[in-house]
Design a protein around this motif. Structure first.
Motif, mmCIF file in Angstrom:
data_model
loop_
_atom_site.group_PDB
_atom_site.id
_atom_site.type_symbol
_atom_site.label_atom_id
_atom_site.label_comp_id
_atom_site.label_asym_id
_atom_site.label_seq_id
_atom_site.Cartn_x
_atom_site.Cartn_y
_atom_site.Cartn_z
ATOM 1 N N GLY A 30 0.835 -1.186 0.000
ATOM 2 C CA GLY A 30 0.000 0.000 0.000
ATOM 3 C C GLY A 30 0.873 1.239 0.000
ATOM 4 O O GLY A 30 2.104 1.148 -0.045
ATOM 5 N N ASP A 31 0.225 2.391 0.061
ATOM 6 C CA ASP A 31 0.978 3.650 0.061
ATOM 7 C C ASP A 31 0.412 4.591 1.116
ATOM 8 O O ASP A 31 -0.556 4.280 1.803
ATOM 9 N N ALA A 32 1.021 5.765 1.215
ATOM 10 C CA ALA A 32 0.666 6.734 2.257
ATOM 11 C C ALA A 32 -0.786 7.193 2.195
ATOM 12 O O ALA A 32 -1.323 7.660 3.198
ATOM 13 N N SER A 33 -1.440 7.049 1.035
ATOM 14 C CA SER A 33 -2.839 7.487 0.932
ATOM 15 C C SER A 33 -3.769 6.651 1.813
ATOM 16 O O SER A 33 -4.889 7.060 2.097
ATOM 17 N N LEU A 34 -3.296 5.487 2.273
ATOM 18 C CA LEU A 34 -4.124 4.616 3.115
ATOM 19 C C LEU A 34 -4.040 4.954 4.601
ATOM 20 O O LEU A 34 -4.832 4.450 5.395
ATOM 21 N N ILE A 35 -3.078 5.800 4.984
ATOM 22 C CA ILE A 35 -2.894 6.123 6.402
ATOM 23 C C ILE A 35 -4.175 6.729 6.963
ATOM 24 O O ILE A 35 -4.760 7.635 6.376
ATOM 25 N N GLY A 36 -4.617 6.177 8.088
ATOM 26 C CA GLY A 36 -5.835 6.643 8.743
ATOM 27 C C GLY A 36 -7.093 5.932 8.285
ATOM 28 O O GLY A 36 -8.162 6.147 8.835
ATOM 29 N N LYS A 37 -6.968 5.073 7.284
ATOM 30 C CA LYS A 37 -8.132 4.346 6.767
ATOM 31 C C LYS A 37 -8.156 2.926 7.313
ATOM 32 O O LYS A 37 -7.128 2.351 7.647
#
Length: 107
Positions: free
Chosen positions: A79-86
């Motif tokens: 995955g990548d940083a866009s998933l942080i908090g999800k």
């Protein structure tokens, strides 16, 4: 952890200190037991799909993200940083004693 003497403390000058070989043997046996128990506890979810709250990009492999299940067990998956908090559904493919390797599941 292995006890280490602290200069100036009463314990540092006590007689009949445990020999280092005995200390290391005890520590290694304890560590082996802890790892066995952790693997048993962790492996119960192997193969299942679990919701994982993504916390960060993995420090050792930037293609992975690291998150936690509701039981606080760590999971690493692509995955990548866009998933942080999800919260992401992840299939737990491999138990590594104290954490899982997984694959994100497309909804």
């Amino acid at each position: 952890f292995i006890y280490s003497k602290r200069t100036g403390t009463p314990a540092a000058v006590m007689e009949n200190q445990v020999p280092e070989a005995v200390v290391k043997d005890r520590f290694n046996r304890l560590l082996e037991e802890v790892q066995t128990i952790a693997a048993d506890v962790c492996s119960r979810f192997e193969g299942s799909i679990q919701d994982v709250l993504v916390e960060e990009v993995n420090h050792q492999d930037p293609e992975l993200v690291t998150g936690r299940m509701s039981s606080n067990i760590v999971v690493h998956f692509k995955g990548d940083a866009s998933l942080i908090g999800k919260i992401v559904p992840v299939k737990l493919t491999s138990c590594r004693n104290f954490y899982y390797i997984g694959e994100p599941v497309q909804a």
